[in-house]
Design an enzyme around this catalytic site. Structure first.
Site, PDB file in Angstrom:
ATOM      1  N   ASP A  91      17.740  19.214  17.608  1.00  0.00           N
ATOM      2  CA  ASP A  91      17.825  17.805  17.215  1.00  0.00           C
ATOM      3  C   ASP A  91      19.157  17.187  17.652  1.00  0.00           C
ATOM      4  OD1 ASP A  91      15.560  16.668  16.098  1.00  0.00           O
ATOM      5  OD2 ASP A  91      15.904  17.538  14.111  1.00  0.00           O
ATOM      6  N   LYS A 119       4.626  18.241  16.012  1.00  0.00           N
ATOM      7  CA  LYS A 119       5.624  18.995  16.787  1.00  0.00           C
ATOM      8  C   LYS A 119       5.080  20.388  17.117  1.00  0.00           C
ATOM      9  CE  LYS A 119       9.393  16.296  14.934  1.00  0.00           C
ATOM     10  NZ  LYS A 119      10.427  16.097  13.922  1.00  0.00           N
ATOM     11  N   GLN A 160      13.172  19.549   9.347  1.00  0.00           N
ATOM     12  CA  GLN A 160      12.606  18.192   9.232  1.00  0.00           C
ATOM     13  C   GLN A 160      13.352  17.408   8.143  1.00  0.00           C
ATOM     14  OE1 GLN A 160      10.093  16.866  11.264  1.00  0.00           O
ATOM     15  NE2 GLN A 160      10.674  14.982  10.237  1.00  0.00           N
TER      16      GLN A 160
END
Ligand code: NAD
Length: 303
Positions: free
Chosen positions: A124, A57, A101
């Protein structure tokens, strides 16, 4: 083995490359206007797979010109410490996206952490405000994997309106937001899951099948209507003849006898997830700019 007709394989790598190029151009224009988009990535602990995801990422962000800040915390980090970091990132005007994460270590309440992220920085799309906004069809940050799947579907199918889509799997990360996005695109949506009866018959009705289960080769040719378009989100590692390899939830070789198009694993949905994380970072910046503008204009209004 016969060669797979490439026309049937949806090339997620190539599409992700195009999405990243679009993002790169937008970032360049923003930077020329004096705006530097930035993404903060938080990793707690040293789970090997998570470390790879975070590294990818960060690399992808750098490639498109998004500033990335990595916060690597030890596995025994307290929840209070993590929440304090997120609140600091929420207040930091130079940070546009915050990604924590998953999975988090067991002593940390994942829901509490996700709810602490400012919904306008929630790249997200897991905060309840964004989940609710998606259900209401509002313009909000939506989860990256299903958003990437929608792009692949639009490219493969053209018009989605009126198509019957069956989503297999009902997770908060993939299945549920996928169904909401398909509904927003005017599809007729059926969700099936581990407790559904006669999944093959339900799937056989579908013009579009999205598989997000995590069971290698669960969906065979007899589950698919001829001419269906299939998006295989599943990523499963299997051992075969002493070799380890990745496969999806769909038996690709069998499905190819039936479908109009299908995403392979790897090289289908996977690359789209990171591409949409970058896209979401720019969308987050845009939403923040709109909110700041609204705040300024409401302060100026006489009443
Ligand atoms: P999950 O375990 O949270 O959810 C799986 C869902 O599948 C559940 O809703 C369950 O009801 C359903 N299910 C389980 N067994 C079933 C069966 N036999 N028949 C029908 N439904 C069944 O998983 P998830 O997070 O949604 O991920 C699903 C898969 O997608 C995994 O393989 C994961 O690795 C992969 N994934 C890929 C990406 C990507 O970027 N490509 C992103 C996220 C997840």
């Amino acid at each position: 083995m016969n060669a797979i007709p490439s026309i049937k394989l949806i090339d997620g790598k190539a599409t992700a490359k195009r999405v990243l190029a679009e993002v790169g151009e937008q970032v360049q224009a923003l930077r020329q206007a004096g705006v530097q988009p930035a993404l903060a990535v938080v990793l707690v602990g040293c789970d090997a797979a998570s470390q790879v995801y975070v590294r990818n990422k960060v690399l992808r962000a750098e490639e498109v010109g998004i500033r990335s800040l990595e916060h690597r915390l030890p596995g025994d980090t307290s929840q209070a410490h993590l929440l304090a970091l997120i609140e600091r990132l929420n207040r930091d005007r130079e940070i546009n996206g915050i990604l924590v994460q998953l999975p988090l270590p067991g002593h940390i309440d994942e829901h509490r952490v996700l709810q602490t992220i400012d919904p306008l920085k929630d790249v997200d799309g897991f905060h309840s405000a964004n989940v609710g906004g998606l259900a209401q069809g509002r313009d909000v940050l939506t989860p990256c994997t299903p958003s990437g799947c929608m792009r692949l579907l639009r490219d493969a199918c053209g018009e989605l309106r009126g198509k019957h889509a069956v989503v297999v799997g009902r997770s908060n990360i993939v299945g549920k937001p996928m169904a909401a996005l398909l509904l927003q695109a005017d599809c007729t949506v059926t969700m099936v899951h581990s407790r559904s009866h006669d999944l093959p018959a339900l799937c056989r009705q579908a013009d579009i099948v999205v598989a997000a289960v995590g069971k290698p080769g669960l969906i065979g040719a007899d589950w698919l209507k001829p001419g269906a378009v299939v998006i295989d989100v599943g990523i499963n590692r299997i051992e075969e003849a002493g070799q380890s390899r990745l496969v999806g939830d769909v038996d690709l070789a069998a499905a190819l006898t039936q479908v109009a198009a299908i995403t392979p694993v790897p090289g289908g949905v996977g690359p789209m997830t990171i591409a949409y994380l970058m896209k979401n970072t720019l969308l987050a910046l845009d939403l923040q700019q709109q909110a700041a503008h609204q705040e300024r204009t409401s302060c100026l209004s006489p009443c």
